[in-house]
Design a protein around this motif. Structure first.
Motif, PDB file in Angstrom:
ATOM      1  N   LEU A 356     100.405  43.783 101.331  1.00 38.05           N
ATOM      2  CA  LEU A 356      98.625  43.992 101.056  1.00 38.05           C
ATOM      3  C   LEU A 356      98.042  44.410 102.125  1.00 38.05           C
ATOM      4  N   GLU A 357      98.391  44.088 102.827  1.00 38.03           N
ATOM      5  CA  GLU A 357      97.617  44.718 104.417  1.00 38.03           C
ATOM      6  C   GLU A 357      97.748  46.411 104.007  1.00 38.03           C
ATOM      7  N   ASN A 358      99.645  46.810 103.891  1.00 36.20           N
ATOM      8  CA  ASN A 358      99.687  47.765 104.325  1.00 36.20           C
ATOM      9  C   ASN A 358      98.945  49.014 103.238  1.00 36.20           C
ATOM     10  N   SER A 359      99.247  48.634 102.087  1.00 35.50           N
ATOM     11  CA  SER A 359      98.279  49.104 101.050  1.00 35.50           C
ATOM     12  C   SER A 359      96.484  49.500 101.101  1.00 35.50           C
ATOM     13  N   GLY A 367      90.630  54.497  95.333  1.00 36.42           N
ATOM     14  CA  GLY A 367      92.150  54.214  94.202  1.00 36.42           C
ATOM     15  C   GLY A 367      91.977  52.776  93.876  1.00 36.42           C
ATOM     16  N   ARG A 368      93.787  53.074  93.674  1.00 36.10           N
ATOM     17  CA  ARG A 368      93.965  51.749  93.151  1.00 36.10           C
ATOM     18  C   ARG A 368      95.391  50.936  93.715  1.00 36.10           C
ATOM     19  N   LEU A 369      95.197  49.635  93.138  1.00 36.66           N
ATOM     20  CA  LEU A 369      96.373  48.556  93.685  1.00 36.66           C
ATOM     21  C   LEU A 369      97.279  48.164  92.446  1.00 36.66           C
ATOM     22  N   LEU A 370      98.271  47.893  91.935  1.00 39.03           N
ATOM     23  CA  LEU A 370      99.478  47.257  90.628  1.00 39.03           C
ATOM     24  C   LEU A 370     100.289  46.488  91.500  1.00 39.03           C
ATOM     25  N   ILE A 371      99.694  45.295  91.559  1.00 41.08           N
ATOM     26  CA  ILE A 371     101.185  44.534  91.542  1.00 41.08           C
ATOM     27  C   ILE A 371     102.352  44.385  90.344  1.00 41.08           C
ATOM     28  N   ARG A 372     103.132  44.664  90.200  1.00 41.62           N
ATOM     29  CA  ARG A 372     104.417  44.581  88.603  1.00 41.62           C
ATOM     30  C   ARG A 372     105.776  43.794  89.063  1.00 41.62           C
ATOM     31  N   GLY A 373     105.493  42.522  88.335  1.00 42.00           N
ATOM     32  CA  GLY A 373     106.830  42.341  88.721  1.00 42.00           C
ATOM     33  C   GLY A 373     107.575  42.328  87.166  1.00 42.00           C
ATOM     34  N   GLU A 374     108.935  41.662  87.144  1.00 41.60           N
ATOM     35  CA  GLU A 374     109.783  41.564  86.261  1.00 41.60           C
ATOM     36  C   GLU A 374     110.998  40.996  86.315  1.00 41.60           C
ATOM     37  N   LEU A 382     109.628  42.775  92.506  1.00 40.19           N
ATOM     38  CA  LEU A 382     107.751  42.900  92.850  1.00 40.19           C
ATOM     39  C   LEU A 382     107.945  44.267  93.275  1.00 40.19           C
ATOM     40  N   CYS A 383     106.676  45.391  92.829  1.00 39.18           N
ATOM     41  CA  CYS A 383     106.507  46.400  93.312  1.00 39.18           C
ATOM     42  C   CYS A 383     105.078  46.169  93.906  1.00 39.18           C
ATOM     43  N   VAL A 384     105.101  46.539  94.675  1.00 39.86           N
ATOM     44  CA  VAL A 384     103.290  47.228  95.187  1.00 39.86           C
ATOM     45  C   VAL A 384     103.372  48.709  95.120  1.00 39.86           C
ATOM     46  N   GLU A 385     102.178  48.525  94.287  1.00 38.87           N
ATOM     47  CA  GLU A 385     102.365  50.203  94.020  1.00 38.87           C
ATOM     48  C   GLU A 385     101.227  50.610  94.048  1.00 38.87           C
ATOM     49  N   ASP A 386     100.412  51.726  95.159  1.00 38.85           N
ATOM     50  CA  ASP A 386      99.374  52.052  95.080  1.00 38.85           C
ATOM     51  C   ASP A 386      99.135  53.477  94.860  1.00 38.85           C
ATOM     52  N   SER A 387      97.738  54.281  94.716  1.00 35.26           N
ATOM     53  CA  SER A 387      97.758  55.138  94.423  1.00 35.26           C
ATOM     54  C   SER A 387      97.477  56.183  95.960  1.00 35.26           C
ATOM     55  N   ALA A 388      97.349  57.571  95.530  1.00 34.06           N
ATOM     56  CA  ALA A 388      97.366  58.761  97.591  1.00 34.06           C
ATOM     57  C   ALA A 388      96.939  58.162  97.956  1.00 34.06           C
ATOM     58  N   PRO A 389      97.184  58.415  99.318  1.00 33.05           N
ATOM     59  CA  PRO A 389      98.333  59.314  99.823  1.00 33.05           C
ATOM     60  C   PRO A 389      99.710  59.121  99.704  1.00 33.05           C
ATOM     61  N   GLY A 390     100.377  59.403  99.076  1.00 32.91           N
ATOM     62  CA  GLY A 390     101.710  59.099  99.135  1.00 32.91           C
ATOM     63  C   GLY A 390     102.211  60.363 100.530  1.00 32.91           C
ATOM     64  N   LEU A 391     103.807  60.419 100.411  1.00 28.20           N
ATOM     65  CA  LEU A 391     104.797  59.888 101.252  1.00 28.20           C
ATOM     66  C   LEU A 391     106.198  61.356 100.918  1.00 28.20           C
ATOM     67  N   SER A 392     106.551  61.892 101.871  1.00 25.39           N
ATOM     68  CA  SER A 392     107.547  62.298 101.707  1.00 25.39           C
ATOM     69  C   SER A 392     108.863  61.859 101.046  1.00 25.39           C
ATOM     70  N   GLY A 443     100.943  57.426  92.799  1.00 23.70           N
ATOM     71  CA  GLY A 443     100.249  58.765  93.877  1.00 23.70           C
ATOM     72  C   GLY A 443     100.426  58.570  94.975  1.00 23.70           C
ATOM     73  N   GLY A 444     100.905  57.551  95.221  1.00 19.30           N
ATOM     74  CA  GLY A 444     100.986  56.823  96.562  1.00 19.30           C
ATOM     75  C   GLY A 444     102.501  56.582  96.662  1.00 19.30           C
ATOM     76  N   VAL A 445     102.772  54.882  98.047  1.00 24.14           N
ATOM     77  CA  VAL A 445     104.052  54.561  98.107  1.00 24.14           C
ATOM     78  C   VAL A 445     104.059  53.131  96.707  1.00 24.14           C
TER      79      VAL A 445
END
Length: 461
Positions: A356-359, A367-374, A382-392, A443-445
């Motif tokens: 979470l600190e990284n995002s 932007g926004r952050l989504l914590i998704r788990g299945e 468990l995935c931590v998905e954030d919005s832009a900026p992204g990476l190559s 759109g992020g990582v």
């Protein structure tokens, strides 16, 4: 003089070849001599049988041995007639009589034969006429070769066999030498490569030209050399990065303090706050380095127990919500009700806090952050998905490297030490899971962690 492994292998193979060659030569010679003597003995037996039948016919015709006493050369004319008519009968024995023979009358007195004594152990063939024994045909035993042609033939075979043995020995020596050199060529390459590695040349590689055990050993050697080379590069890069990371806050501290000493800047609460911020940066960097060194050495204390990892993620989300709101970032979650794993709650909390600190540091405001788990078959994703900026793609592949500096918005100007994700990877590995980075649908990582689940029965034990 010390004999190398090539010489030892050559001597071992060549000695084995020579032992086999000598054994075969001795066996062939012994078999030939016995076989040749048996061949002669069998021929003599055939001749004795033929002469015996002829003498029986002559005795029956003359009624006594008078014909043989008057002319003892009759029997030799019989032998010549046999040899002249051998083309009509292919079963006749070979030409030439190899042993001495005697023709005895009813009283056992010699009628034909040498003046020497009649051998008792010789082959005997009774001469019978109308059921009555009228004489005996005796030949000397065949124990050795006596005929010149037979002796010459045996000597010729002996010379030929020794020539074949000598030629075979030369061929065995040449083949053994080439074989030993060929087999040990990969070993010598490995020895030279090992010497280069021991001298610090981690770029050493050996050629892999086979799929056998030596080829696999050469392949493993190349992997070892690649690993050592990579570790050396990482060590140098780590030292350079640490020195760089420490140099910046130390330079700021030194500049601030020199400015205060020279009177350029007054000692005030604001200046102290600036110094304190730089000290905090140094402290955070040193703490991260300490945590990373402990996790690399396996010295981090893990007190594992059955724990609900979803509950820990929700606690981390609640703790960061106010900070996300302060940066105009929304944070949401979509998690299963419960997921029990066998892990350390403190280290897992540290894992979620670092993610979470990284995002929080690198996501643009608004932007926004989504914590998704299945839940999957035997694990929790468990995935931590954030919005832009992204990476190559290249940056995503190196995001877990220590002090890796990315271009664009996700750099150390945001205040990170560059060690948080490396610590996350070590924590996940210690729990038997995996972590990887991918492009986020927002759109992020997307940083996804897979952790093995335990059954409810295992959690109750």
């Amino acid at each position: 003089m010390r004999i190398g492994i090539t010489g030892k292998l050559f001597l071992a193979i060549f000695a084995t070849c020579m032992l086999v060659l000598i054994t075969m030569h001795w066996g062939v010679r012994l078999s030939f001599e016995h076989g040749f003597i048996d061949y002669i003995r069998h021929g003599n037996e055939q001749r004795i049988e033929m002469i015996g039948e002829a003498l029986e016919d002559q005795y029956q015709e003359h009624g006594s041995w008078t014909f043989l006493r008057k002319d003892n050369k009759v029997i030799y004319r019989m032998l010549r007639s046999f040899e002249q008519n051998d083309e009509d009968n292919p079963n006749l024995p070979p030409h030439g009589w190899r042993t001495q023979f005697w023709v005895l009358d009813e009283q056992g007195k010699p009628l034909v034969g040498p003046r020497s004594a009649v051998p008792a152990e010789g082959m005997q063939r009774p001469i019978r006429v109308e059921g009555r024994q009228v004489g005996m045909l005796v030949s000397s035993p065949v124990e050795r070769l006596t005929r010149n042609t037979d002796i010459s033939f045996d000597r010729q075979q002996r010379r030929t066999s020794w020539m074949i043995a000598a030629l075979s020995a030369l061929l065995a020596a040449a083949a053994t030498w080439l074989l030993s050199r060929g087999m040990l060529a990969p070993v010598k390459r490995l020895v030279n490569g090992t010497h280069r590695l021991a001298a610090g040349d981690f770029s050493a590689r050996v050629e892999v030209d086979s799929q056998d055990e030596l080829g696999k050993l050469a392949h493993d050697f190349n992997l070892l050399a690649m690993t050592l080379e990579k570790n050396e590069q990482m060590r140098r890069a780590l030292m350079a990065d640490i020195s760089h990371e420490l140099r910046t806050p130390l330079a700021v501290l030194r500049g601030e303090m020199e400015a205060m000493q020279d009177g350029v800047r007054r000692l005030s609460p604001e200046s102290l706050l600036s110094l304190q911020a730089e000290v905090a940066t140094l402290t955070k960097l040193v703490d991260d380095l300490h945590q990373l060194s402990l996790s690399d050495a396996g010295a981090l204390a893990y007190r594992k127990e059955p724990v609900d990892v979803v509950h820990l993620a929700q606690l981390a989300e609640a703790a960061f919500r106010e900070r996300f709101n302060g940066k105009q970032l929304s944070i949401t979650s979509a998690l299963p009700p419960q997921a029990i794993i066998f892990g350390d709650p403190d280290r897992l909390t540290q894992l979620f806090n670092n993610l979470l600190e990284n995002s929080l540091r690198y996501t643009d405001p608004g932007g926004r952050l989504l914590i998704r788990g299945e839940k999957q078959e035997k694990s929790l994703l468990l995935c931590v998905e954030d919005s832009a900026p992204g990476l190559s793609d290249d940056q995503l592949g190196r995001i877990f490297e220590r002090f890796y500096r990315t271009e664009g918005s996700r750099n150390r100007a945001s205040g990170g030490s560059g060690l948080g994700l490396a610590i996350c990877q070590n924590i996940v590995d210690a729990h038997g899971g995996s972590i990887h980075a991918a492009h986020s649908p927002l759109g992020g990582v997307s940083l996804c962690v897979s952790l093995p689940l335990i059954t409810p029965a295992e959690g109750l034990r």
